[in-house]
Every structure is written in structure tokens, then in C-alpha cells.
Design a protein around this motif. Structure first.
Motif, PDB file in Angstrom:
ATOM      1  N   MET A 178     -18.196   9.805  12.804  1.00 24.64           N
ATOM      2  CA  MET A 178     -19.316   8.938  12.888  1.00 24.64           C
ATOM      3  C   MET A 178     -20.144   9.314  13.958  1.00 24.64           C
ATOM      4  N   PRO A 179     -20.596  10.649  13.777  1.00 25.19           N
ATOM      5  CA  PRO A 179     -21.483  10.910  15.039  1.00 25.19           C
ATOM      6  C   PRO A 179     -22.486  10.059  15.578  1.00 25.19           C
ATOM      7  N   GLY A 180     -23.224   9.223  14.957  1.00 25.71           N
ATOM      8  CA  GLY A 180     -24.225   8.412  15.319  1.00 25.71           C
ATOM      9  C   GLY A 180     -23.703   7.184  16.060  1.00 25.71           C
ATOM     10  N   HIS A 181     -22.195   6.963  15.970  1.00 24.56           N
ATOM     11  CA  HIS A 181     -21.525   5.875  16.744  1.00 24.56           C
ATOM     12  C   HIS A 181     -20.977   6.475  17.731  1.00 24.56           C
ATOM     13  N   TYR A 182     -20.794   7.821  17.974  1.00 24.62           N
ATOM     14  CA  TYR A 182     -19.756   8.586  18.990  1.00 24.62           C
ATOM     15  C   TYR A 182     -18.419   7.899  18.547  1.00 24.62           C
ATOM     16  N   ALA A 183     -18.100   8.088  17.095  1.00 24.57           N
ATOM     17  CA  ALA A 183     -16.630   7.781  16.766  1.00 24.57           C
ATOM     18  C   ALA A 183     -15.983   8.796  15.958  1.00 24.57           C
ATOM     19  N   THR A 184     -14.667   8.544  16.016  1.00 23.45           N
ATOM     20  CA  THR A 184     -13.941   9.258  14.863  1.00 23.45           C
ATOM     21  C   THR A 184     -12.623   8.169  14.578  1.00 23.45           C
ATOM     22  N   ALA A 185     -12.285   8.288  13.444  1.00 28.71           N
ATOM     23  CA  ALA A 185     -11.301   7.214  12.733  1.00 28.71           C
ATOM     24  C   ALA A 185     -10.506   7.771  11.768  1.00 28.71           C
ATOM     25  N   LEU A 186      -9.497   7.094  11.399  1.00 26.52           N
ATOM     26  CA  LEU A 186      -8.589   7.338  10.308  1.00 26.52           C
ATOM     27  C   LEU A 186      -9.131   6.430   9.088  1.00 26.52           C
TER      28      LEU A 186
ATOM     29  N   PRO B 114      -8.707   2.211  -3.747  1.00 20.45           N
ATOM     30  CA  PRO B 114      -9.291   2.373  -5.153  1.00 20.45           C
ATOM     31  C   PRO B 114     -10.762   1.684  -5.389  1.00 20.45           C
ATOM     32  N   THR B 115     -10.990   0.979  -4.376  1.00 22.88           N
ATOM     33  CA  THR B 115     -12.248   0.327  -4.409  1.00 22.88           C
ATOM     34  C   THR B 115     -12.882   0.428  -2.887  1.00 22.88           C
ATOM     35  N   ALA B 116     -14.089   0.198  -2.658  1.00 25.03           N
ATOM     36  CA  ALA B 116     -14.812   0.467  -1.357  1.00 25.03           C
ATOM     37  C   ALA B 116     -14.195  -1.011  -0.396  1.00 25.03           C
ATOM     38  N   SER B 117     -13.909  -1.982  -1.319  1.00 27.97           N
ATOM     39  CA  SER B 117     -13.468  -3.301  -0.485  1.00 27.97           C
ATOM     40  C   SER B 117     -12.182  -3.253  -0.149  1.00 27.97           C
ATOM     41  N   GLU B 118     -11.389  -2.123  -0.520  1.00 25.90           N
ATOM     42  CA  GLU B 118      -9.907  -1.950  -0.139  1.00 25.90           C
ATOM     43  C   GLU B 118     -10.111  -0.797   0.984  1.00 25.90           C
TER      44      GLU B 118
ATOM     45  N   GLN C 271      -3.517   4.021  -0.808  1.00 24.85           N
ATOM     46  CA  GLN C 271      -4.765   4.294   0.092  1.00 24.85           C
ATOM     47  C   GLN C 271      -4.351   6.149   0.170  1.00 24.85           C
ATOM     48  N   GLN C 272      -5.592   6.796   0.519  1.00 23.37           N
ATOM     49  CA  GLN C 272      -5.746   7.916   1.110  1.00 23.37           C
ATOM     50  C   GLN C 272      -6.158   8.115   2.188  1.00 23.37           C
ATOM     51  N   PRO C 273      -5.345   8.852   3.257  1.00 22.54           N
ATOM     52  CA  PRO C 273      -5.768   9.163   4.598  1.00 22.54           C
ATOM     53  C   PRO C 273      -6.762  10.183   4.646  1.00 22.54           C
ATOM     54  N   ARG C 274      -7.776   9.907   5.480  1.00 19.47           N
ATOM     55  CA  ARG C 274      -8.950  10.884   5.551  1.00 19.47           C
ATOM     56  C   ARG C 274      -9.340  10.605   7.087  1.00 19.47           C
ATOM     57  N   LEU C 275      -9.845  11.893   7.621  1.00 18.22           N
ATOM     58  CA  LEU C 275     -10.696  11.599   8.982  1.00 18.22           C
ATOM     59  C   LEU C 275     -12.063  11.324   8.632  1.00 18.22           C
TER      60      LEU C 275
ATOM     61  N   MET D  41       0.859  -1.067   0.015  1.00 17.94           N
ATOM     62  CA  MET D  41       0.020   0.050   0.135  1.00 17.94           C
ATOM     63  C   MET D  41       0.822   1.311   0.075  1.00 17.94           C
ATOM     64  N   THR D  42       0.270   2.071  -0.778  1.00 18.12           N
ATOM     65  CA  THR D  42       1.253   3.524  -0.860  1.00 18.12           C
ATOM     66  C   THR D  42       0.316   4.468  -0.522  1.00 18.12           C
ATOM     67  N   MET D  43       0.969   5.462   0.493  1.00 18.77           N
ATOM     68  CA  MET D  43      -0.037   6.493   0.984  1.00 18.77           C
ATOM     69  C   MET D  43       0.206   7.718   0.066  1.00 18.77           C
ATOM     70  N   GLN D  44      -1.217   8.006  -0.139  1.00 21.31           N
ATOM     71  CA  GLN D  44      -1.454   9.275  -1.278  1.00 21.31           C
ATOM     72  C   GLN D  44      -1.837  10.448  -0.388  1.00 21.31           C
ATOM     73  N   THR D  45      -0.919  11.159  -0.161  1.00 24.68           N
ATOM     74  CA  THR D  45      -1.282  12.327   0.853  1.00 24.68           C
ATOM     75  C   THR D  45      -1.901  13.232   0.050  1.00 24.68           C
ATOM     76  N   PRO D  46      -3.009  13.717   0.578  1.00 25.88           N
ATOM     77  CA  PRO D  46      -4.039  14.666  -0.108  1.00 25.88           C
ATOM     78  C   PRO D  46      -3.503  16.062  -0.304  1.00 25.88           C
ATOM     79  N   GLN D  47      -3.614  16.758  -1.016  1.00 25.30           N
ATOM     80  CA  GLN D  47      -3.534  18.135  -1.171  1.00 25.30           C
ATOM     81  C   GLN D  47      -4.720  19.136  -0.918  1.00 25.30           C
ATOM     82  N   PRO D  48      -4.832  19.958   0.112  1.00 29.12           N
ATOM     83  CA  PRO D  48      -5.847  20.799   0.562  1.00 29.12           C
ATOM     84  C   PRO D  48      -6.103  21.754  -0.350  1.00 29.12           C
ATOM     85  N   PRO D  49      -7.176  22.280  -0.647  1.00 28.62           N
ATOM     86  CA  PRO D  49      -7.458  23.265  -1.498  1.00 28.62           C
ATOM     87  C   PRO D  49      -6.728  24.643  -0.953  1.00 28.62           C
TER      88      PRO D  49
END
Length: 191
Positions: free
Chosen positions: A130-138, A143-147, A123-127, A1-9
């Protein structure tokens, strides 16, 4: 897996830089660590913030609400994070945070980089909030939802292990079957 660091606007970066230069922004209680630490302050590791509005939804339904930047002080240590929200007029600074979620985010990012060394997908890291579960995750968006992989931040909800790497579908199924914390009861008789 390679990390694809996002570029913010550019507007998101401008908003956080303006907050770091603003006396009003640095007056927030969570910014005290920035006021009293060594300068200069630098935003780093921008992460797009997504919100998964309802339990039972998949990450593909999450909507981007803004960006979170980790803030380094003059000693090169991460001291806080800054949140920028998307508005109809562009990006606007929201708030600074410090404490356990900052430490947990850093730990999850280190885990993600270690995973990147051993795997072959991108993979691209995002925060992911999930307020309905009182959770935050990385959220390591593939490339696909299964990954997609998700690393819950501490504190994690009941039945979920913080900093364990979960396939997204497995974690969301576990969250949908875990007890959700009830709202605090209202105090009777006023205050």
C-alpha cells in the motif's frame, strides 16, 4: 480457517531459480547473505504480490504485480526473499531482499497458520503493498471481501499496530484516517 497455499505460475518459479543460479543476480547487495550462507538455496512459500494503488481503495481493487518467494539456505533457515514481477513478456526476476520485512513476513505467516487452526473459513495468503500509506501487509484473502484479514508488517504506519490481525475494512479505514508521512524535504544548496 484453512490456508490455501497459492501455486505460482511456472514462469515465476523459473525466474527465481534462474536468479539463484545467476552470478549477476547474487551480486545484488541484499543477496550477500545468500552468497555467504550454506547452500543449496531453495525458494519456498510463494506469495502473490498485490498493490493497492491509492488510499481509500478496497483490496478488491488491488492488482497483482508479481510473486515473492522466501529463500531457504542449506541449513533450512530463511535468509532472504526474491521478487519476481509480471511483464508483458512473462515473469522476470526483480530483486532480492533481506532484513526486517523478511522477519516480519515470517512472523505474519506463523500468525496466519495459527489462525487457520482455530477458524473455519478458507483464506489465501498474499502480500499487499500500500504505497500510499507506506505500508506492506500479509493479506489473508477470503471467499468474500467481508472475510478478508490483513496483518500489517513491521514497521507499520502511525496509528496501526504491526502484527495485529485486522478485518480488511477496519485496517483500511484506520489507514485512511491516519497521518501519512510527508516526503523528505529537498536539501538546499546541493550536495
Amino acid at each position: 480457517m484453512t490456508m490455501q497455499t497459492p501455486q505460482p505460475p511456472p514462469g515465476a518459479l523459473r525466474a527465481v531459480l534462474a536468479a539463484l543460479d545467476s552470478e549477476a543476480g547474487l551480486r545484488q547487495p541484499a543477496a550477500s547473505v545468500l552468497r555467504h550462507g550454506p547452500g543449496p538455496l531453495q525458494p519456498a512459500h510463494p506469495l502473490a504480490v498485490y498493490v493497492l494503488e491509492r488510499p481509500g481503495a478496497s483490496p478488491t481493487e488491488a492488482r497483482r504485480t508479481g510473486w515473492r518467494f522466501l529463500i531457504k539456505n542449506g541449513a533450512g533457515e530463511f535468509a532472504a526473499s526474491a521478487e519476481v514481477v509480471e511483464t508483458p513478456a512473462g515473469h522476470a526476476f526483480s530483486h532480492f531482499t533481506a532484513g526486517p520485512y523478511l522477519d516480519s513476513t515470517l512472523r505474519a505467516l506463523r500468525q496466519a497458520w495459527q489462525l487457520a487452526q482455530a477458524a473455519h473459513s478458507r483464506q489465501q495468503p498474499r502480500l499487499l503493498s500500500m504505497p500510499g500509506h507506506y505500508a506492506t501487509a500479509l493479506w489473508l484473502h477470503g471467499p468474500t471481501a467481508s472475510e478478508d484479514l490483513i496483518i500489517p508488517l513491521a514497521p507499520a504506519p502511525v496509528g496501526v499496530t504491526a502484527h495485529r490481525v485486522y478485518p480488511a475494512a477496519e485496517l483500511l479505514a484506520a489507514l485512511d484516517h491516519s497521518p501519512v508521512a510527508a516526503p523528505a524535504p529537498a536539501l538546499l544548496g546541493g550536495s
